[in-house]
Write a protein that holds these residues in place. Structure first.
Motif, PDB file in Angstrom:
ATOM      1  N   ILE A  87       0.845  -1.200   0.000  1.00  9.60           N
ATOM      2  CA  ILE A  87       0.000   0.000   0.000  1.00  9.60           C
ATOM      3  C   ILE A  87       0.881   1.251   0.000  1.00  9.60           C
ATOM      4  CG2 ILE A  87      -1.641   1.340   1.396  1.00  9.60           C
ATOM      5  CD1 ILE A  87      -2.791  -1.443   2.280  1.00  9.60           C
ATOM      6  N   ILE A  88       1.941   1.215   0.822  1.00 12.60           N
ATOM      7  CA  ILE A  88       2.852   2.360   0.867  1.00 12.60           C
ATOM      8  C   ILE A  88       3.522   2.569  -0.486  1.00 12.60           C
ATOM      9  CG2 ILE A  88       5.031   3.184   1.875  1.00 12.60           C
ATOM     10  CD1 ILE A  88       4.106   1.866   4.527  1.00 12.60           C
ATOM     11  N   ARG A  89       3.893   1.441  -1.129  1.00 14.57           N
ATOM     12  CA  ARG A  89       4.542   1.559  -2.434  1.00 14.57           C
ATOM     13  C   ARG A  89       3.599   2.191  -3.461  1.00 14.57           C
ATOM     14  NH1 ARG A  89       7.466  -3.055  -6.267  1.00 14.57           N
ATOM     15  NH2 ARG A  89       8.391  -1.545  -7.668  1.00 14.57           N
ATOM     16  N   ILE A  90       2.364   1.696  -3.496  1.00 13.54           N
ATOM     17  CA  ILE A  90       1.391   2.226  -4.463  1.00 13.54           C
ATOM     18  C   ILE A  90       1.116   3.705  -4.175  1.00 13.54           C
ATOM     19  CG2 ILE A  90      -1.013   2.046  -5.262  1.00 13.54           C
ATOM     20  CD1 ILE A  90      -0.729  -1.029  -4.705  1.00 13.54           C
ATOM     21  N   SER A  91       0.972   4.045  -2.876  1.00  9.12           N
ATOM     22  CA  SER A  91       0.732   5.458  -2.527  1.00  9.12           C
ATOM     23  C   SER A  91       1.899   6.320  -2.975  1.00  9.12           C
ATOM     24  CB  SER A  91       0.549   5.628  -1.023  1.00  9.12           C
ATOM     25  OG  SER A  91      -0.177   4.579  -0.483  1.00  9.12           O
ATOM     26  N   GLY A  92       3.109   5.825  -2.781  1.00 12.56           N
ATOM     27  CA  GLY A  92       4.298   6.579  -3.194  1.00 12.56           C
ATOM     28  C   GLY A  92       4.297   6.843  -4.685  1.00 12.56           C
ATOM     29  N   ILE A  93       3.973   5.792  -5.454  1.00  7.26           N
ATOM     30  CA  ILE A  93       3.955   5.930  -6.914  1.00  7.26           C
ATOM     31  C   ILE A  93       2.870   6.920  -7.344  1.00  7.26           C
ATOM     32  CG2 ILE A  93       3.458   4.696  -9.071  1.00  7.26           C
ATOM     33  CD1 ILE A  93       4.779   2.200  -7.735  1.00  7.26           C
ATOM     34  N   LEU A  94       1.679   6.813  -6.725  1.00  8.12           N
ATOM     35  CA  LEU A  94       0.582   7.723  -7.094  1.00  8.12           C
ATOM     36  C   LEU A  94       0.914   9.163  -6.714  1.00  8.12           C
ATOM     37  CD1 LEU A  94      -2.604   5.621  -6.201  1.00  8.12           C
ATOM     38  CD2 LEU A  94      -1.598   6.063  -8.446  1.00  8.12           C
ATOM     39  N   PHE A  95       1.540   9.341  -5.542  1.00 14.11           N
ATOM     40  CA  PHE A  95       1.925  10.689  -5.112  1.00 14.11           C
ATOM     41  C   PHE A  95       2.961  11.267  -6.072  1.00 14.11           C
ATOM     42  CE2 PHE A  95       4.016  13.745  -2.181  1.00 14.11           C
ATOM     43  CZ  PHE A  95       2.895  14.487  -1.879  1.00 14.11           C
ATOM     44  N   GLY A  96       3.938  10.430  -6.446  1.00 10.25           N
ATOM     45  CA  GLY A  96       4.955  10.850  -7.410  1.00 10.25           C
ATOM     46  C   GLY A  96       4.327  11.208  -8.752  1.00 10.25           C
ATOM     47  N   ALA A  97       3.349  10.381  -9.177  1.00  6.78           N
ATOM     48  CA  ALA A  97       2.673  10.624 -10.456  1.00  6.78           C
ATOM     49  C   ALA A  97       1.932  11.956 -10.438  1.00  6.78           C
ATOM     50  CB  ALA A  97       1.711   9.481 -10.768  1.00  6.78           C
ATOM     51  N   SER A  98       1.328  12.303  -9.284  1.00  7.81           N
ATOM     52  CA  SER A  98       0.597  13.576  -9.239  1.00  7.81           C
ATOM     53  C   SER A  98       1.561  14.763  -9.288  1.00  7.81           C
ATOM     54  CB  SER A  98      -0.337  13.651  -8.026  1.00  7.81           C
ATOM     55  OG  SER A  98       0.307  13.176  -6.891  1.00  7.81           O
ATOM     56  N   ILE A  99       2.756  14.607  -8.710  1.00  3.39           N
ATOM     57  CA  ILE A  99       3.764  15.669  -8.848  1.00  3.39           C
ATOM     58  C   ILE A  99       4.188  15.797 -10.312  1.00  3.39           C
ATOM     59  CG2 ILE A  99       6.134  16.369  -8.266  1.00  3.39           C
ATOM     60  CD1 ILE A  99       5.704  15.099  -5.507  1.00  3.39           C
ATOM     61  N   MET A 100       4.296  14.643 -10.978  1.00  2.00           N
ATOM     62  CA  MET A 100       4.709  14.658 -12.386  1.00  2.00           C
ATOM     63  C   MET A 100       3.655  15.266 -13.304  1.00  2.00           C
ATOM     64  SD  MET A 100       6.812  11.111 -12.898  1.00  2.00           S
ATOM     65  CE  MET A 100       7.473  11.632 -14.482  1.00  2.00           C
ATOM     66  N   LEU A 101       2.431  15.415 -12.798  1.00  3.56           N
ATOM     67  CA  LEU A 101       1.368  16.045 -13.605  1.00  3.56           C
ATOM     68  C   LEU A 101       1.419  17.570 -13.521  1.00  3.56           C
ATOM     69  CD1 LEU A 101      -1.652  13.649 -12.938  1.00  3.56           C
ATOM     70  CD2 LEU A 101      -0.522  14.062 -15.123  1.00  3.56           C
TER      71      LEU A 101
END
Ligand SMILES: [Zn+2]
Length: 186
Positions: A56-70
């Motif tokens: 869950i932490i990994r997925i949250s990290g990736i999603l958080f990173g993806a939103s910064i990349m947007l």
């Protein structure tokens, strides 16, 4: 009789009549075995929960990173014809790097995971841009030939996933390195 508990995968094996803990060298996964008289069911549940919380932490990290990349797409335009096209602004590259760094830092894991978490953030953010901008807003996937649509998707993937991905992979490697150093210090 008791049980053999694997220190690596957490698996348990119940010893049968006549079997001794000495008969078993290692678990199937290669982990070392420990002899226990009773299996603590609650402890095993806890281990399973820990594993899923890591995911869950990994997925949250990736999603958080993806939103910064947007963010670059809010600041600049996703359209190549625009004078403020996202790829001609250096801030975009920095933010893509920061997105990968954040994803890898939060997700933790091995060094190689840092790179892949950065790449996943790029793929997710790129897909969001392609779907929202090219599919829904500008309706670019209306070519009669499916091959043309595939070719368009390939070109868009290159621009919106692979190029940002180069920066987020570098960011990811930096992020996981920082995390590793911090883990050692604390
Ligand atoms: Zn094992």
């Amino acid at each position: 009789m008791g049980y053999l508990n694997c220190k690596k995968c957490g698996g348990n094996y119940e010893l049968q009549e006549g079997e001794s803990p000495k008969d078993f060298d290692k678990c199937q996964c290669g982990g070392d075995l420990k002899y226990v008289e009773n299996v603590d069911v609650h402890l095993n549940l806890l281990k399973k929960f820990k594993l899923s919380s890591e995911k869950i932490i990994r997925i949250s990290g990736i999603l958080f990173g993806a939103s910064i990349m947007l963010i670059p797409y809010y600041l600049y335009s996703p359209a190549p014809t625009s004078t403020s096209f996202v790829l001609i602004n250096i801030d975009s590259f920095i933010l893509w790097g920061v997105g990968g760094l954040t994803a890898a830092f939060i997700a933790s894991g091995k060094i190689i995971n840092g790179a892949s978490n950065g790449l996943y953030a790029a793929i997710i953010s790129g897909l969001i841009v392609i779907i929202i901008y090219y599919l829904l807003l500008t309706n670019n996937f209306n070519n009669t030939s499916p091959l043309d649509n595939i070719a368009l998707f390939a070109v868009l993937s290159l621009v919106y996933m692979l190029i940002p991905g180069i920066f987020s992979i570098i960011g990811g490697l930096i992020g996981i390195s920082i995390r590793k150093v911090l883990n050692k210090l604390i």
